[in-house]
Design a protein around this motif. Structure first.
Motif, PDB file in Angstrom:
ATOM      1  N   VAL A  32       0.842  -1.198   0.000  1.00 32.86           N
ATOM      2  CA  VAL A  32       0.000   0.000   0.000  1.00 32.86           C
ATOM      3  C   VAL A  32       0.877   1.248   0.000  1.00 32.86           C
ATOM      4  CG1 VAL A  32      -1.832   1.233   1.220  1.00 32.86           C
ATOM      5  CG2 VAL A  32      -1.817  -1.266   1.199  1.00 32.86           C
ATOM      6  N   ARG A  33       1.973   1.225   0.753  1.00 38.49           N
ATOM      7  CA  ARG A  33       2.888   2.375   0.761  1.00 38.49           C
ATOM      8  C   ARG A  33       3.543   2.576  -0.600  1.00 38.49           C
ATOM      9  NH1 ARG A  33       4.119   0.071   5.995  1.00 38.49           N
ATOM     10  NH2 ARG A  33       3.031   1.315   7.569  1.00 38.49           N
ATOM     11  N   ASN A  34       3.831   1.478  -1.299  1.00 41.84           N
ATOM     12  CA  ASN A  34       4.353   1.593  -2.665  1.00 41.84           C
ATOM     13  C   ASN A  34       3.321   2.231  -3.591  1.00 41.84           C
ATOM     14  OD1 ASN A  34       6.826   0.474  -2.034  1.00 41.84           O
ATOM     15  ND2 ASN A  34       6.215  -1.603  -2.620  1.00 41.84           N
ATOM     16  N   TRP A  35       2.042   1.861  -3.426  1.00 40.27           N
ATOM     17  CA  TRP A  35       0.975   2.482  -4.216  1.00 40.27           C
ATOM     18  C   TRP A  35       0.915   3.985  -3.942  1.00 40.27           C
ATOM     19  CZ3 TRP A  35      -3.457  -1.433  -2.860  1.00 40.27           C
ATOM     20  CH2 TRP A  35      -3.217  -2.648  -3.521  1.00 40.27           C
ATOM     21  N   LEU A  36       1.110   4.370  -2.671  1.00 40.41           N
ATOM     22  CA  LEU A  36       1.105   5.798  -2.320  1.00 40.41           C
ATOM     23  C   LEU A  36       2.261   6.522  -3.003  1.00 40.41           C
ATOM     24  CD1 LEU A  36       0.223   5.552   1.477  1.00 40.41           C
ATOM     25  CD2 LEU A  36      -1.218   6.473  -0.333  1.00 40.41           C
ATOM     26  N   ARG A  37       3.412   5.881  -3.043  1.00 41.23           N
ATOM     27  CA  ARG A  37       4.575   6.489  -3.661  1.00 41.23           C
ATOM     28  C   ARG A  37       4.389   6.622  -5.172  1.00 41.23           C
ATOM     29  NH1 ARG A  37       8.961   3.084  -4.022  1.00 41.23           N
ATOM     30  NH2 ARG A  37       8.248   2.125  -2.113  1.00 41.23           N
ATOM     31  N   VAL A  38       3.689   5.668  -5.785  1.00 39.51           N
ATOM     32  CA  VAL A  38       3.500   5.658  -7.232  1.00 39.51           C
ATOM     33  C   VAL A  38       2.414   6.634  -7.672  1.00 39.51           C
ATOM     34  CG1 VAL A  38       2.757   4.207  -9.168  1.00 39.51           C
ATOM     35  CG2 VAL A  38       4.340   3.320  -7.502  1.00 39.51           C
ATOM     36  N   GLY A  39       1.407   6.891  -6.830  1.00 40.98           N
ATOM     37  CA  GLY A  39       0.396   7.835  -7.292  1.00 40.98           C
ATOM     38  C   GLY A  39      -0.964   7.738  -6.622  1.00 40.98           C
ATOM     39  N   LEU A  40      -1.146   6.850  -5.665  1.00 50.89           N
ATOM     40  CA  LEU A  40      -2.419   6.782  -4.946  1.00 50.89           C
ATOM     41  C   LEU A  40      -2.553   8.023  -4.071  1.00 50.89           C
ATOM     42  CD1 LEU A  40      -4.954   5.183  -4.075  1.00 50.89           C
ATOM     43  CD2 LEU A  40      -3.544   4.081  -2.346  1.00 50.89           C
ATOM     44  N   PRO A  48      -1.958   9.705  10.983  1.00 53.71           N
ATOM     45  CA  PRO A  48      -1.773   8.625  10.025  1.00 53.71           C
ATOM     46  C   PRO A  48      -2.303   9.026   8.659  1.00 53.71           C
ATOM     47  CG  PRO A  48      -3.671   8.132  11.374  1.00 53.71           C
ATOM     48  CD  PRO A  48      -3.065   9.395  11.917  1.00 53.71           C
ATOM     49  N   LEU A  49      -1.679   8.486   7.631  1.00 55.05           N
ATOM     50  CA  LEU A  49      -2.094   8.780   6.261  1.00 55.05           C
ATOM     51  C   LEU A  49      -3.479   8.195   6.023  1.00 55.05           C
ATOM     52  CD1 LEU A  49       1.195   7.995   4.331  1.00 55.05           C
ATOM     53  CD2 LEU A  49       0.269  10.234   4.901  1.00 55.05           C
ATOM     54  N   LEU A  50      -4.391   9.034   5.545  1.00 54.85           N
ATOM     55  CA  LEU A  50      -5.748   8.588   5.251  1.00 54.85           C
ATOM     56  C   LEU A  50      -5.959   8.545   3.742  1.00 54.85           C
ATOM     57  CD1 LEU A  50      -7.829  10.517   7.929  1.00 54.85           C
ATOM     58  CD2 LEU A  50      -7.161   8.119   7.937  1.00 54.85           C
ATOM     59  N   ILE A  51      -6.590   7.462   3.305  1.00 58.61           N
ATOM     60  CA  ILE A  51      -6.854   7.245   1.888  1.00 58.61           C
ATOM     61  C   ILE A  51      -8.361   7.217   1.694  1.00 58.61           C
ATOM     62  CG2 ILE A  51      -6.516   5.673  -0.045  1.00 58.61           C
ATOM     63  CD1 ILE A  51      -4.094   4.555   1.659  1.00 58.61           C
ATOM     64  N   ASN A  52      -8.852   8.044   0.795  1.00 59.41           N
ATOM     65  CA  ASN A  52     -10.279   8.085   0.511  1.00 59.41           C
ATOM     66  C   ASN A  52     -10.667   6.805  -0.241  1.00 59.41           C
ATOM     67  OD1 ASN A  52     -12.884   8.739  -0.061  1.00 59.41           O
ATOM     68  ND2 ASN A  52     -12.426  10.684  -1.050  1.00 59.41           N
ATOM     69  N   GLY A  53     -11.783   6.211   0.151  1.00 60.39           N
ATOM     70  CA  GLY A  53     -12.229   4.960  -0.460  1.00 60.39           C
ATOM     71  C   GLY A  53     -12.526   5.089  -1.939  1.00 60.39           C
ATOM     72  N   ALA A  54     -13.133   6.216  -2.350  1.00 59.19           N
ATOM     73  CA  ALA A  54     -13.438   6.426  -3.769  1.00 59.19           C
ATOM     74  C   ALA A  54     -12.155   6.521  -4.590  1.00 59.19           C
ATOM     75  CB  ALA A  54     -14.281   7.681  -3.946  1.00 59.19           C
ATOM     76  N   ASP A  55     -11.149   7.226  -4.066  1.00 58.10           N
ATOM     77  CA  ASP A  55      -9.868   7.329  -4.764  1.00 58.10           C
ATOM     78  C   ASP A  55      -9.189   5.969  -4.883  1.00 58.10           C
ATOM     79  OD1 ASP A  55     -10.215  10.044  -5.002  1.00 58.10           O
ATOM     80  OD2 ASP A  55      -8.989  10.535  -3.242  1.00 58.10           O
ATOM     81  N   LEU A  56      -9.283   5.169  -3.830  1.00 58.00           N
ATOM     82  CA  LEU A  56      -8.680   3.836  -3.843  1.00 58.00           C
ATOM     83  C   LEU A  56      -9.359   2.941  -4.875  1.00 58.00           C
ATOM     84  CD1 LEU A  56      -6.670   1.837  -2.650  1.00 58.00           C
ATOM     85  CD2 LEU A  56      -8.344   1.338  -0.869  1.00 58.00           C
ATOM     86  N   LYS A  57     -10.684   3.019  -4.962  1.00 53.44           N
ATOM     87  CA  LYS A  57     -11.410   2.226  -5.960  1.00 53.44           C
ATOM     88  C   LYS A  57     -10.987   2.601  -7.375  1.00 53.44           C
ATOM     89  CE  LYS A  57     -15.703   0.462  -4.425  1.00 53.44           C
ATOM     90  NZ  LYS A  57     -17.130   0.435  -4.571  1.00 53.44           N
ATOM     91  N   VAL A  58     -10.904   3.897  -7.637  1.00 58.34           N
ATOM     92  CA  VAL A  58     -10.493   4.363  -8.969  1.00 58.34           C
ATOM     93  C   VAL A  58      -9.075   3.893  -9.274  1.00 58.34           C
ATOM     94  CG1 VAL A  58      -9.931   6.438 -10.296  1.00 58.34           C
ATOM     95  CG2 VAL A  58     -12.065   6.319  -9.013  1.00 58.34           C
ATOM     96  N   TYR A  59      -8.177   3.992  -8.301  1.00 56.70           N
ATOM     97  CA  TYR A  59      -6.787   3.579  -8.491  1.00 56.70           C
ATOM     98  C   TYR A  59      -6.703   2.086  -8.820  1.00 56.70           C
ATOM     99  CZ  TYR A  59      -1.886   2.657  -7.546  1.00 56.70           C
ATOM    100  OH  TYR A  59      -0.576   2.250  -7.658  1.00 56.70           O
TER     101      TYR A  59
END
Length: 162
Positions: A32-40, A48-59
């Protein structure tokens, strides 16, 4: 073989931490941290780093679409060659499945890798013609799993032709 990360496990209106995402998708937190580094995208830069569910689905959907190939009806996806190729005509088999589907299997012409594809049973003859196979489809190319064709008995003769 890698596991597909299904976006259906993620709720669009919820925010996730890195650990929550890794538990929901069954991946390691470093992934997941690699995904964040790449563009999530993240909600903000605070911990803590929060990830929006809609953004995660699109990614996840974009990531899956990047791997898929566009194939014509008579082509199959070869994952070793990483492209859509025509199968070897001698190796093509059609296996009848439920709901009017056929499981098409064959070998790649370039590398010899085994390929699979599901097609509509109605399109089998069109696919066979595109592959430049001899008509009619030979019995060795058609495997019916416990199903008899009503209009074309291969092993017998019609009762009115005797």
């Amino acid at each position: 073989m890698t596991k597909r990360n299904s976006p259906n496990c993620i709720k669009s209106n919820r925010n996730y931490t890195v650990i929550d995402v890794s538990e929901a998708l069954g991946v390691h937190p470093k992934t997941v941290r690699n995904w964040l580094r790449v563009g999530l995208p993240v909600v903000d830069d605070k911990r803590p780093l929060l990830i929006n569910g809609a953004d995660l689905k699109v990614y996840l959907k974009q990531k899956r679409k990047a791997v898929m190939f566009e194939c014509k009806e008579h082509e199959m996806c070869c994952f070793r060659c990483k492209q859509a190729v025509k199968p070897n005509v001698e190796s093509v088999n059609f296996i009848a499945k439920a709901a009017g589907m056929a499981h098409m299997t064959g070998l790649c012409d370039e590398c010899g890798c085994r390929m699979n594809k599901y097609v509509s049973w109605r399109k089998v003859n069109d696919i066979w013609l595109e592959l430049e196979g001899k008509l009619p489809i030979a019995e060795k190319h058609l495997i019916l799993r416990g199903q008899n064709l009503l209009n074309c008995p291969f092993n017998g003769v019609f009762s009115d032709e005797k």
